[in-house]
Design a protein around this motif. Structure first.
Motif, PDB file in Angstrom:
ATOM      1  N   LYS A  89       0.855  -1.192   0.000  1.00  0.00           N
ATOM      2  CA  LYS A  89       0.000   0.000   0.000  1.00  0.00           C
ATOM      3  C   LYS A  89       0.890   1.242   0.000  1.00  0.00           C
ATOM      4  N   ASN A  90       0.347   2.315  -0.514  1.00  0.00           N
ATOM      5  CA  ASN A  90       1.021   3.620  -0.575  1.00  0.00           C
ATOM      6  C   ASN A  90       2.285   3.618  -1.430  1.00  0.00           C
ATOM      7  N   GLY A 118     -12.495   0.705  -7.222  1.00  0.00           N
ATOM      8  CA  GLY A 118     -12.700   1.878  -6.376  1.00  0.00           C
ATOM      9  C   GLY A 118     -13.206   1.523  -4.992  1.00  0.00           C
ATOM     10  N   ARG A 119     -14.102   0.535  -4.919  1.00  0.00           N
ATOM     11  CA  ARG A 119     -14.625   0.132  -3.609  1.00  0.00           C
ATOM     12  C   ARG A 119     -13.520  -0.424  -2.711  1.00  0.00           C
ATOM     13  N   ASP A 121     -10.579   0.827  -2.626  1.00  0.00           N
ATOM     14  CA  ASP A 121      -9.689   1.965  -2.400  1.00  0.00           C
ATOM     15  C   ASP A 121      -8.350   1.796  -3.128  1.00  0.00           C
ATOM     16  N   PHE A 123      -6.404   3.020  -6.375  1.00  0.00           N
ATOM     17  CA  PHE A 123      -6.371   4.091  -7.366  1.00  0.00           C
ATOM     18  C   PHE A 123      -5.666   3.573  -8.612  1.00  0.00           C
ATOM     19  N   SER A 151      -2.520   1.358  -4.167  1.00  0.00           N
ATOM     20  CA  SER A 151      -3.485   0.954  -3.155  1.00  0.00           C
ATOM     21  C   SER A 151      -3.352   1.875  -1.951  1.00  0.00           C
ATOM     22  N   ARG A 152      -4.434   2.532  -1.616  1.00  0.00           N
ATOM     23  CA  ARG A 152      -4.403   3.523  -0.541  1.00  0.00           C
ATOM     24  C   ARG A 152      -4.600   2.927   0.850  1.00  0.00           C
ATOM     25  N   SER A 153      -5.258   1.777   0.938  1.00  0.00           N
ATOM     26  CA  SER A 153      -5.625   1.250   2.257  1.00  0.00           C
ATOM     27  C   SER A 153      -5.052  -0.113   2.593  1.00  0.00           C
TER      28      SER A 153
END
Length: 175
Positions: A89-90, A118-119, A121, A123, A151-153
Motif C-alpha cells: 500500500k502507498n 474503487g470500492r 480503495d 487508485f 493501493s491507498r488502504s
C-alpha cells in the motif's frame, strides 16, 4: 478496419458488438493471451494485467516520449506477477496491460477503474505513449497501455489477467 464506422451517425460510446469487432479486426489485440469472453461488458472491455509490475519512485506522464523509454529512470524494482504477487500500500506500480491498440482515425478511447477497484480503495489510471493525459487515448493511437496502480488502504495481491480497469471506445465528441 472498421470500414462501416460511418454508419454510426451519433457521437458516443461504442457498444459491446463494436468492441467485439474491434477485437476481431485487431484494433484491440493481445499477442500472447486471448481476450476472454468475460471481459466484454455492455459498453466497455475489462483490461487485463500483464506479467510484471514495476515499483515506481513516482507517477509520470511520457509527454513526447514512450512509457518504456521513461521507465528505467523511474523504476525502483520489477516484480513477476504471473503466479500472483503482493503490491504494498502507498506505493505506485506500473503494470503493462495485455491489450494493445490500433485505433483508426475517428475512434478514441477512454479508460477508468472498474467499480470494484474503487470500492477497494485502489487508485488506477492508464498511461499511453506520447500522452500528456491519464486515461485518455487519442484517435489513431497505436501501441501499448500501462496501468498505474496505487493501493491507498491495503496491501493487495495481483496476478496476470486480473482486471482492475476498463476501456471504452468513442466516436466523435461525446461531451
Amino acid at each position: 478496419m472498421f470500414d462501416d464506422i460511418d454508419e454510426i451517425t451519433q457521437a458516443g460510446i461504442l457498444p459491446a458488438r463494436w468492441l467485439r469487432r474491434a477485437v476481431q479486426e485487431n484494433i484491440i489485440y493481445s499477442d500472447k493471451y486471448k481476450i476472454q469472453e468475460q471481459n466484454y461488458q455492455p459498453a466497455s472491455l475489462d483490461l487485463s494485467l500483464g506479467e510484471k509490475a514495476y515499483s515506481l519512485q513516482c507517477s509520470f506522464l511520457p509527454f513526447s516520449d514512450t512509457v518504456e523509454t521513461k521507465l528505467p529512470e523511474l523504476t525502483i524494482g520489477e516484480i513477476d506477477i504471473r503466479d500472483g504477487a503482493i503490491l504494498e500500500k502507498n506505493r505506485a506500480y506500473l503494470i503493462p496491460l495485455l491489450e494493445e491498440l490500433r485505433l483508426p482515425q475517428g475512434i478514441r478511447a477512454r479508460t477508468n477503474p472498474k467499480s470494484s477497484t474503487g470500492r477497494l480503495d485502489i487508485f488506477t489510471r492508464v498511461i499511453s505513449d506520447y500522452s500528456d493525459r491519464f486515461d485518455d487515448i487519442a484517435e489513431g493511437y497505436e501501441g501499448r497501455m500501462f496501468l498505474e496502480v496505487f493501493s491507498r488502504s491495503f496491501t493487495i495481491k495481483v496476478k496476470t489477467r486480473l482486471s482492475l480497469n476498463q476501456l471504452r471506445l468513442f466516436k466523435g465528441d461525446s461531451r
